[in-house]
Design an enzyme around this catalytic site. Structure first.
Site, short mmCIF file in Angstrom:
data_model
loop_
_atom_site.label_atom_id
_atom_site.label_comp_id
_atom_site.label_asym_id
_atom_site.label_seq_id
_atom_site.Cartn_x
_atom_site.Cartn_y
_atom_site.Cartn_z
N GLY A 125 4.82 2.21 -10.99
CA GLY A 125 3.91 3.34 -11.05
C GLY A 125 3.87 4.05 -12.40
O GLY A 125 3.30 5.14 -12.51
N GLU B 84 11.96 2.58 -3.54
CA GLU B 84 11.58 3.89 -2.97
C GLU B 84 12.31 4.13 -1.65
O GLU B 84 12.65 5.26 -1.32
CB GLU B 84 10.05 3.96 -2.80
N GLU C 92 11.66 -5.91 -9.11
CA GLU C 92 10.89 -4.72 -9.45
C GLU C 92 11.76 -3.75 -10.26
O GLU C 92 12.54 -2.98 -9.68
CB GLU C 92 10.42 -4.01 -8.17
N SER D 283 3.81 -2.01 -12.06
CA SER D 283 2.65 -1.82 -12.96
C SER D 283 1.91 -3.12 -13.25
O SER D 283 1.39 -3.31 -14.36
CB SER D 283 3.07 -1.12 -14.25
N GLY E 135 1.52 -2.53 -6.31
CA GLY E 135 1.34 -1.25 -5.63
C GLY E 135 -0.06 -0.72 -5.86
O GLY E 135 -1.03 -1.14 -5.21
N GLY E 136 -0.20 0.21 -6.81
CA GLY E 136 -1.46 0.91 -7.02
C GLY E 136 -2.68 -0.01 -7.15
O GLY E 136 -3.74 0.27 -6.57
N TRP F 218 0.83 -1.22 0.00
CA TRP F 218 0.00 0.00 0.00
C TRP F 218 0.86 1.27 0.00
O TRP F 218 0.34 2.35 -0.15
CB TRP F 218 -0.93 -0.02 1.23
P1 13P Z 1 2.94 -0.29 -8.88
O1 13P Z 1 2.20 -1.61 -8.93
O2 13P Z 1 2.07 0.85 -8.42
O3 13P Z 1 3.68 -0.03 -10.13
O4 13P Z 1 4.04 -0.45 -7.71
C1 13P Z 1 4.84 -1.57 -7.70
C2 13P Z 1 5.59 -1.59 -6.44
O5 13P Z 1 6.47 -0.77 -6.22
C3 13P Z 1 5.23 -2.61 -5.44
O6 13P Z 1 6.16 -2.66 -4.42
#
Ligand code: 13P
Length: 245
Positions: A167, A93, A161, A207, A228-229, A10
């Site tokens: 994202g 991140e 990743e 993504s 993520g999203g 999240w």
């Molecule tokens: P997204 O699925 O939003 O691209 O993020 C991936 C992520 O960083 C999961 O840890």
């Protein structure tokens, strides 16, 4: 082989009111062959773990020390005490925002193991590194330094990743994902032996969405996703869980 893992990260999203998403995921999780995991912001972990049922709960980072003068940080022991069973470590991140290095991540992984948590160690190349054809070198280096000795299929999950896919709506081709996952598998088998190397789950993240999840899930050595999203809304994440399961 262990169950596939559908993991939702999240990130810095969600309030107490969003715990309702967990309730909406319950039936999907119960009927799935996947292990479902949600990693919410740390203050939500305890409340989420109270209601999560079959869904595992995890942290997004931890400190390498058990306790002490580290204002704002959270120990692996506290995550476990609050009901977490997993922790994401070395997310790009965290590497970018907090300067975390592979050596830091190794120390945090040891702390996570000390607290009985399964560490999801994240690795991945930047766009410049991919364009320079350095992807496998970068991945290999991150993997060997970030992951301590004594890994098992129980205490370690590796998440691939690519930074440029996070994202952005961009994803590597299925062949590119397969190449990296096969490489990670080979490295794990070489270092930890075939039994352990085969049992560590390797997730794809970046993504992943309801439309591409089934195709990505079919790629060799993809044992789940780190989402993520698309993990923020139960309706979307349920489709991904079904695609993985
Ligand atoms: P997204 O699925 O939003 O691209 O993020 C991936 C992520 O960083 C999961 O840890």
């Amino acid at each position: 082989m262990r169950k596939k893992l559908a993991a939702g990260n999240w990130k810095m999203n969600g309030l107490l009111e969003n715990l309702s998403e967990i309730k909406s995921l319950a039936a999907t999780a119960q009927n799935s062959n996947c292990q479902v995991l949600i990693c919410p912001p740390a203050p939500l972990i305890h409340a989420m773990a109270q209601i999560s049922g079959d869904i595992a709960v995890g942290g997004q980072t931890c400190h390498a020390n058990e306790s002490g003068a580290h204002t704002g940080d959270t120990s692996a022991n506290l995550l476990a005490d609050c009901g977490a069973t997993y922790v994401i470590l070395g997310h790009s991140e965290r590497r970018a925002d907090h300067g975390e290095t592979d050596t830091d991540i190794r120390a945090k992984t040891k702390a996570a193991w000390g607290a009985g948590l399964t560490a999801i160690v994240c690795i991945g190349e930047s766009l410049a590194e991919r364009k320079a054809s350095n992807t496998l070198d970068i991945i290999g280096g991150q993997l060997s330094t970030s992951v301590p000795d004594n890994a098992t299929g129980e205490n370690l999950v590796v998440a691939y990743e690519p930074i440029w896919a996070i994202g952005t709506g961009l994803t590597p081709t299925l062949d590119q994902i397969g190449e990296v996952h096969d490489f990670i598998r080979a490295r794990l088998e070489r270092r930890f032996g075939q039994g352990v190397g085969r049992s560590v789950r390797i997730l794809y993240g970046g993504s992943m969405n309801p439309k591409n999840a089934a195709d990505i899930a079919d790629v060799s050595n993809v044992d789940g996703g780190l989402v993520g999203g698309a993990s923020l809304k139960a309706a979307d994440f349920s489709i991904i869980i079904k695609a993985l399961g």
